[in-house]
Design a protein around this motif. Structure first.
Motif, PDB file in Angstrom:
ATOM      1  N   HIS A 206      35.171  43.399  37.629  1.00  0.00           N
ATOM      2  CA  HIS A 206      33.949  43.647  36.853  1.00  0.00           C
ATOM      3  C   HIS A 206      33.561  45.128  36.890  1.00  0.00           C
TER       4      HIS A 206
ATOM      5  N   GLN B 293      35.940  47.040  34.818  1.00  0.00           N
ATOM      6  CA  GLN B 293      35.672  46.805  33.397  1.00  0.00           C
ATOM      7  C   GLN B 293      34.523  47.684  32.894  1.00  0.00           C
ATOM      8  N   LEU B 294      33.490  47.820  33.707  1.00  0.00           N
ATOM      9  CA  LEU B 294      32.362  48.673  33.323  1.00  0.00           C
ATOM     10  C   LEU B 294      32.799  50.134  33.170  1.00  0.00           C
TER      11      LEU B 294
ATOM     12  N   THR C  94      28.245  42.302  29.707  1.00  0.00           N
ATOM     13  CA  THR C  94      29.204  41.766  30.674  1.00  0.00           C
ATOM     14  C   THR C  94      28.509  41.008  31.813  1.00  0.00           C
TER      15      THR C  94
END
Length: 384
Positions: free
Chosen positions: A82, A85-86, A150
């Motif tokens: 995560h 991904q950011l 997200t």
């Protein structure tokens, strides 16, 4: 315990190896672009601006896919992916903004502003700069929105916000009224061609050149090196003078108060000689007229022309200094005076009253020459 350490270190090792391979590939492409840039300026700029964001995007993507494939059972896998991904979203936005800047710079390179007739080039530069600011802001906002989406909690909040979008829009519009007004005014300035980068303007009784135009304010570089900061809405709501709206060539006036004994034709000829002796004059207009004759003096106006505002200022100062010196040395009796009594004695200069006045082109503003007739048509319209 050993298995746990192995399960942790193996995915990280694979991710590190993938990152190194990605860096190597980006480095090779970068060197190829630099070599190609010897023949193409676009390739050079692309290699310089997009190199860093491309490194981040490629390396982070390589790490993301390697960890997702190799660390199926790791406890830290979800949080790591995560976060990765950011960062990928932010790096991708950086890369998109860099590519947009390269494209805009390539468009600007086709329009040079260091040439005399650069009105269209300055208009394009103004529009491209405004588009650049808007696109970078839009990319940043979209990237932030994608990052928020997200998070599951943010999606829930987003649904509730959309449900009350009408009320929120009214509140936001009232709160940001001045900001939105300036933003739309900036876009209007960029595409209405009312003012451009490099235009010579007079605002708030100050003479200067437009140095920067943003979505919220305009910077005017004043002639004495001060900066005048004005909101963009100023140029859509208040009148201002644009000296280079259609062209940079200008007319300027120099005023003189002289005695009635001055032979005006001689001063007109002296004006012509003074203009022909300097490179500040563009050769278009040389006019001397009596614009007022009341009381004990005449008021003369010398009208001159130059190819741009800075030269016109220097030319007006030059003409003023030259003709004042000429009056003082050649016709001191024609300097302004205050008469205390009437006298019947005629001075020696009375002999000048019998001379024939000339009606050459230097005594006319709106006639005699092609340029003068064009100015007349601009105010009265062409003859039927």
């Amino acid at each position: 315990m050993r298995d746990t350490v192995f399960d942790t270190l193996m995915p990280l090792g694979i991710a590190l190896g993938a990152a190194l391979l990605a860096l190597l590939a980006v480095h090779i492409v970068h060197r190829v672009l630099l070599r190609a840039g010897r023949r193409s300026a676009l390739a050079t700029e692309l290699a310089e601006r997009a190199h860093r964001p491309t490194q981040w995007v490629v390396v982070l993507c390589a790490v993301y896919f390697s960890v997702r494939s190799a660390a199926d059972e790791a406890s830290w896998r979800h949080a790591f992916l995560h976060a990765d991904q950011l960062i990928i979203i932010g790096a991708a936005a950086w890369l998109v903004a860099a590519l947009l800047v390269v494209a805009e710079d390539a468009a600007l390179a086709r329009f040079r502003t260091d040439v005399p007739d650069n009105r269209n080039a300055r208009r394009v530069h103004t529009q491209v700069v405004m588009i650049r600011r808007v696109t970078v802001a839009v990319v940043a906002v979209l990237a932030g929105a994608v990052m928020l989406m997200t998070f599951p909690q943010a999606r829930i909040v987003g649904t509730s916000v959309l449900a009350s979008a009408g009320f929120a829009g009214v509140i936001a519009g009232l709160a940001a009224q001045s900001v939105l007004r300036n933003m739309f005014a900036g876009l209007q300035l960029a595409f209405s061609d009312a003012v451009r980068l490099g235009d010579v303007v007079i605002v708030e009784q100050e003479w200067g050149r437009v140095q920067e135009i943003t979505l919220s304010y305009v910077v005017v570089h004043v002639w004495d090196d001060r900066r005048l900061i004005l909101p963009t809405s100023y140029f859509t709501e208040k009148p201002f003078e644009n000296w280079t709206r259609s062209e940079s060539a200008l007319l300027g006036a120099v005023m003189f108060d002289v005695d009635w004994w001055l032979p005006v034709p001689e001063m007109r000829e002296e004006l012509r000689r003074a203009l022909e002796s300097t490179d500040l004059w563009d050769g278009r207009v040389s006019v001397l007229q009596v614009v007022e004759a009341t009381g004990s003096a005449m008021q003369l106006r010398a009208l001159v022309s130059a190819e741009d505002a800075p030269k016109l200022w220097d030319l007006r100062c030059f003409v003023r200094e030259h003709l004042v010196t000429w009056l003082r040395d050649t016709h001191p009796a024609a300097l302004p005076r205050v008469r205390a009594e009437m006298t019947s004695a005629m001075p020696l200069h009375a002999t000048l009253t019998g001379q024939t006045l000339t009606t050459d082109g230097d005594s006319r503003v709106f006639s005699h020459s092609v340029d003068g007739r064009a100015r007349a048509e601009a105010f009265t319209g062409p003859e039927s």
